[in-house]
Design a protein around this motif. Structure first.
Motif, PDB file in Angstrom:
ATOM      1  N   PRO A  16       0.829  -1.211   0.000  1.00 27.11           N
ATOM      2  CA  PRO A  16       0.000   0.000   0.000  1.00 27.11           C
ATOM      3  C   PRO A  16       0.863   1.261   0.000  1.00 27.11           C
ATOM      4  O   PRO A  16       1.957   1.278   0.552  1.00 27.11           O
ATOM      5  N   VAL A  17       0.374   2.324  -0.611  1.00 24.82           N
ATOM      6  CA  VAL A  17       1.088   3.598  -0.675  1.00 24.82           C
ATOM      7  C   VAL A  17       1.479   4.061   0.722  1.00 24.82           C
ATOM      8  O   VAL A  17       2.534   4.645   0.915  1.00 24.82           O
ATOM      9  N   ARG A  68     -10.004  -4.876   0.869  1.00 32.73           N
ATOM     10  CA  ARG A  68     -10.573  -4.928   2.213  1.00 32.73           C
ATOM     11  C   ARG A  68      -9.562  -4.335   3.189  1.00 32.73           C
ATOM     12  O   ARG A  68      -8.412  -4.741   3.224  1.00 32.73           O
ATOM     13  N   VAL A  69      -9.986  -3.331   3.935  1.00 31.05           N
ATOM     14  CA  VAL A  69      -9.125  -2.683   4.924  1.00 31.05           C
ATOM     15  C   VAL A  69      -9.848  -2.644   6.265  1.00 31.05           C
ATOM     16  O   VAL A  69     -11.070  -2.727   6.332  1.00 31.05           O
ATOM     17  N   ALA A  70      -9.073  -2.518   7.325  1.00 28.10           N
ATOM     18  CA  ALA A  70      -9.638  -2.426   8.667  1.00 28.10           C
ATOM     19  C   ALA A  70      -9.657  -0.971   9.101  1.00 28.10           C
ATOM     20  O   ALA A  70      -8.668  -0.261   8.969  1.00 28.10           O
ATOM     21  N   LEU A  71     -10.794  -0.531   9.584  1.00 24.57           N
ATOM     22  CA  LEU A  71     -10.916   0.800  10.170  1.00 24.57           C
ATOM     23  C   LEU A  71     -10.955   0.608  11.678  1.00 24.57           C
ATOM     24  O   LEU A  71     -11.783  -0.142  12.187  1.00 24.57           O
ATOM     25  N   ALA A  72     -10.043   1.260  12.389  1.00 20.90           N
ATOM     26  CA  ALA A  72      -9.981   1.042  13.835  1.00 20.90           C
ATOM     27  C   ALA A  72      -9.737   2.347  14.557  1.00 20.90           C
ATOM     28  O   ALA A  72      -9.146   3.275  14.033  1.00 20.90           O
ATOM     29  N   ARG A  73     -10.166   2.386  15.772  1.00 15.72           N
ATOM     30  CA  ARG A  73      -9.887   3.496  16.672  1.00 15.72           C
ATOM     31  C   ARG A  73      -9.206   2.891  17.887  1.00 15.72           C
ATOM     32  O   ARG A  73      -9.677   1.898  18.434  1.00 15.72           O
ATOM     33  N   GLY A  74      -8.095   3.476  18.286  1.00 17.47           N
ATOM     34  CA  GLY A  74      -7.341   2.935  19.413  1.00 17.47           C
ATOM     35  C   GLY A  74      -7.723   3.592  20.722  1.00 17.47           C
ATOM     36  O   GLY A  74      -7.997   4.791  20.773  1.00 17.47           O
ATOM     37  N   ALA A  75      -7.759   2.811  21.770  1.00 20.60           N
ATOM     38  CA  ALA A  75      -8.029   3.318  23.112  1.00 20.60           C
ATOM     39  C   ALA A  75      -6.925   2.838  24.051  1.00 20.60           C
ATOM     40  O   ALA A  75      -6.443   1.713  23.910  1.00 20.60           O
ATOM     41  N   MET A  76      -6.526   3.705  24.983  1.00 19.12           N
ATOM     42  CA  MET A  76      -5.539   3.278  25.964  1.00 19.12           C
ATOM     43  C   MET A  76      -6.151   2.178  26.812  1.00 19.12           C
ATOM     44  O   MET A  76      -7.330   2.206  27.141  1.00 19.12           O
ATOM     45  N   SER A 133     -13.981  -2.348  12.344  1.00 21.68           N
ATOM     46  CA  SER A 133     -14.627  -3.202  11.353  1.00 21.68           C
ATOM     47  C   SER A 133     -13.830  -3.164  10.063  1.00 21.68           C
ATOM     48  O   SER A 133     -12.971  -2.306   9.872  1.00 21.68           O
ATOM     49  N   THR A 134     -14.122  -4.110   9.196  1.00 21.43           N
ATOM     50  CA  THR A 134     -13.478  -4.135   7.888  1.00 21.43           C
ATOM     51  C   THR A 134     -14.428  -3.536   6.864  1.00 21.43           C
ATOM     52  O   THR A 134     -15.642  -3.712   6.946  1.00 21.43           O
ATOM     53  N   VAL A 135     -13.857  -2.798   5.914  1.00 24.54           N
ATOM     54  CA  VAL A 135     -14.621  -2.184   4.832  1.00 24.54           C
ATOM     55  C   VAL A 135     -13.846  -2.390   3.532  1.00 24.54           C
ATOM     56  O   VAL A 135     -12.681  -2.775   3.550  1.00 24.54           O
ATOM     57  N   GLY A 179     -17.222  -9.432  10.564  1.00 30.07           N
ATOM     58  CA  GLY A 179     -16.682  -8.209   9.978  1.00 30.07           C
ATOM     59  C   GLY A 179     -16.089  -7.257  10.993  1.00 30.07           C
ATOM     60  O   GLY A 179     -15.621  -6.190  10.642  1.00 30.07           O
ATOM     61  N   GLN A 180     -16.112  -7.618  12.255  1.00 35.44           N
ATOM     62  CA  GLN A 180     -15.533  -6.804  13.315  1.00 35.44           C
ATOM     63  C   GLN A 180     -14.223  -7.453  13.767  1.00 35.44           C
ATOM     64  O   GLN A 180     -13.992  -8.637  13.550  1.00 35.44           O
ATOM     65  N   PHE A 181     -13.372  -6.676  14.416  1.00 38.65           N
ATOM     66  CA  PHE A 181     -12.137  -7.230  14.950  1.00 38.65           C
ATOM     67  C   PHE A 181     -11.713  -6.447  16.175  1.00 38.65           C
ATOM     68  O   PHE A 181     -12.186  -5.343  16.423  1.00 38.65           O
ATOM     69  N   ILE A 182     -10.829  -7.056  16.946  1.00 41.60           N
ATOM     70  CA  ILE A 182     -10.202  -6.369  18.068  1.00 41.60           C
ATOM     71  C   ILE A 182      -8.727  -6.727  18.038  1.00 41.60           C
ATOM     72  O   ILE A 182      -8.351  -7.862  17.751  1.00 41.60           O
ATOM     73  N   GLY A 183      -7.887  -5.733  18.260  1.00 44.29           N
ATOM     74  CA  GLY A 183      -6.445  -5.949  18.248  1.00 44.29           C
ATOM     75  C   GLY A 183      -5.820  -5.303  19.467  1.00 44.29           C
ATOM     76  O   GLY A 183      -6.246  -4.249  19.918  1.00 44.29           O
ATOM     77  N   LEU A 184      -4.811  -5.938  20.017  1.00 45.82           N
ATOM     78  CA  LEU A 184      -4.127  -5.439  21.193  1.00 45.82           C
ATOM     79  C   LEU A 184      -2.664  -5.203  20.853  1.00 45.82           C
ATOM     80  O   LEU A 184      -1.992  -6.077  20.322  1.00 45.82           O
TER      81      LEU A 184
END
Length: 75
Positions: free
Chosen positions: A4-5, A55-63, A47-49, A27-32
């Motif tokens: 990817p660019v 197909r890419v993952a859109l995520a928001r990180g939380a502490m 989630s993936t879109v 279609g959802q995921f969780i990553g640590l």
């Protein structure tokens, strides 16, 4: 698969993070993300879109952190 660019101009240093990403099957995921030797964690949920046919993952990180044993105990 073409790179990817987003990654073309990056230079990589010492590896200090471990990442585990788990799909939920719908279609959802969780990553640590954990930093070696540190207590801090970042939990990614999203989630993936499909963008530009990929197909890419859109995520928001939380502490996040590991709850300490004995938290709240007074001696």
């Amino acid at each position: 698969m073409a790179e990817p660019v987003l990654f073309r101009d990056l230079q990589f240093g010492q590896e200090i993070y471990d990442v585990e990403i788990h799909g939920t099957g719908n279609g959802q995921f969780i990553g640590l993300v954990k930093e070696d030797g540190g207590p801090c964690r970042i939990a990614f949920r999203g989630s993936t879109v499909v963008r530009d046919g990929r197909r890419v993952a859109l995520a928001r990180g939380a502490m996040a952190w590991v709850e300490q044993e004995g938290k709240g105990d007074t001696a």
